[in-house]
Design a protein around this motif. Structure first.
Motif, mmCIF file in Angstrom:
data_model
loop_
_atom_site.group_PDB
_atom_site.id
_atom_site.type_symbol
_atom_site.label_atom_id
_atom_site.label_comp_id
_atom_site.label_asym_id
_atom_site.label_seq_id
_atom_site.Cartn_x
_atom_site.Cartn_y
_atom_site.Cartn_z
ATOM 1 N N PHE A 37 14.679 -17.371 -37.910
ATOM 2 C CA PHE A 37 15.022 -18.770 -38.181
ATOM 3 C C PHE A 37 13.991 -19.651 -37.478
ATOM 4 N N GLN A 38 13.336 -20.502 -38.239
ATOM 5 C CA GLN A 38 12.287 -21.351 -37.686
ATOM 6 C C GLN A 38 12.881 -22.666 -37.182
ATOM 7 N N ILE A 39 12.663 -22.947 -35.891
ATOM 8 C CA ILE A 39 13.168 -24.203 -35.335
ATOM 9 C C ILE A 39 12.388 -25.395 -35.893
ATOM 10 N N GLY A 40 11.118 -25.173 -36.248
ATOM 11 C CA GLY A 40 10.301 -26.206 -36.868
ATOM 12 C C GLY A 40 9.782 -27.247 -35.888
ATOM 13 N N ALA A 41 9.122 -28.256 -36.449
ATOM 14 C CA ALA A 41 8.489 -29.289 -35.629
ATOM 15 C C ALA A 41 9.111 -30.665 -35.822
ATOM 16 N N ALA A 42 10.203 -30.741 -36.578
ATOM 17 C CA ALA A 42 10.864 -32.035 -36.793
ATOM 18 C C ALA A 42 11.536 -32.501 -35.507
ATOM 19 N N PRO A 43 11.790 -33.812 -35.367
ATOM 20 C CA PRO A 43 12.462 -34.325 -34.171
ATOM 21 C C PRO A 43 13.793 -33.625 -33.929
ATOM 22 N N LEU A 44 14.100 -33.411 -32.647
ATOM 23 C CA LEU A 44 15.296 -32.662 -32.264
ATOM 24 C C LEU A 44 15.951 -33.353 -31.077
ATOM 25 N N ARG A 45 17.198 -33.726 -31.206
ATOM 26 C CA ARG A 45 17.883 -34.446 -30.129
ATOM 27 C C ARG A 45 18.448 -33.476 -29.095
ATOM 28 N N ASP A 46 18.658 -33.986 -27.877
ATOM 29 C CA ASP A 46 19.292 -33.215 -26.803
ATOM 30 C C ASP A 46 20.805 -33.239 -26.975
ATOM 31 N N CYS A 47 21.475 -32.305 -26.285
ATOM 32 C CA CYS A 47 22.919 -32.387 -26.146
ATOM 33 C C CYS A 47 23.229 -33.505 -25.148
ATOM 34 N N ILE A 48 24.171 -34.396 -25.516
ATOM 35 C CA ILE A 48 24.544 -35.497 -24.611
ATOM 36 C C ILE A 48 25.951 -35.296 -24.058
ATOM 37 N N GLY A 49 26.531 -34.114 -24.288
ATOM 38 C CA GLY A 49 27.858 -33.832 -23.732
ATOM 39 C C GLY A 49 28.923 -34.782 -24.211
ATOM 40 N N CYS A 50 28.846 -35.206 -25.474
ATOM 41 C CA CYS A 50 29.799 -36.198 -25.981
ATOM 42 C C CYS A 50 31.171 -35.598 -26.267
#
Length: 206
Positions: A37-50
């Protein structure tokens, strides 16, 4: 049986991919399917513990996290690969896996896992340690090899020149395949999964 592997590099055909490919091709020889599975190079957000996780995974569905979660739920084993830039796993793969496990960690319980770190030179063992912590908190047995799961290479293609690294990947695949087959045999023999105790959670500040 099938193993799902995560390529935590933005480069789809770099050295991290090559290390995972070596694992995958050995798994095929052992009669086990695999997918990278390719994670790719697109923007990726962090976990914010919501705490707004859903049955599908993370509440934010504008990237590949929930797609990976869906595949992981169907997989029998998992392998996570990361490039090493500053003596730790890439920020991308950590952000990705933080959200995967925060939202869906219980779905991974009792599935064998392994991590692979790839670097030009240093930082691989520290990265390997960090990646393995996802397994330890999620009741996932960890597959090892004849050395730590490390491969060295800087530019794409150099990983193939690391003879011991490639050997380590093949032995990792053999060990992972053996674990999967043992678990399958245990299930067929009626060995039940552990009865997990839950409910106690200690906070250090009251």
């Amino acid at each position: 049986m099938k193993v799902l592997m995560l390529n935590g590099s933005a480069k789809p055909q770099g050295n991290t991919y090559r290390a995972l490919y070596e694992v995958g091709e050995q798994l095929k020889k052992e009669g086990i399917d695999y997918e990278i599975f390719q994670i790719g190079a697109a923007p990726l957000r962090d976990c914010i513990g919501c705490g707004q996780c859903t049955e599908k995974g993370c509440v934010f569905d504008d990237d590949k996290v929930n797609e990976f979660v869906a595949k992981a739920k169907e997989a029998d084993g998992l392998v996570f690969g990361t490039p090493v830039y500053y003596a730790h796993p890439s920020g991308r793969v950590q952000s990705f896996l933080d959200r995967v496990f925060y939202s869906s960690g219980r779905a991974f319980a009792f599935k064998p896992g392994a991590s692979v770190a790839v670097a030009r030179r240093g930082g691989t063992s520290a990265s390997f340690d960090v990646m393995n912590k996802y397994f330890g908190i999620s009741q996932m047995p960890v597959a090892g090899s004849t050395y730590w799961n490390l491969v060295h290479g800087r530019v794409p293609g150099e990983a193939e020149l690391d003879a011991e690294g490639m050997q380590t990947m093949r032995n990792l695949a053999k060990n992972l395949a053996w674990m999967l087959k043992c678990f399958e045999a245990g299930k067929a023999a009626g060995v039940v999964l552990p009865d997990t105790e839950r409910g106690n959670q200690t906070n250090f500040i009251r």
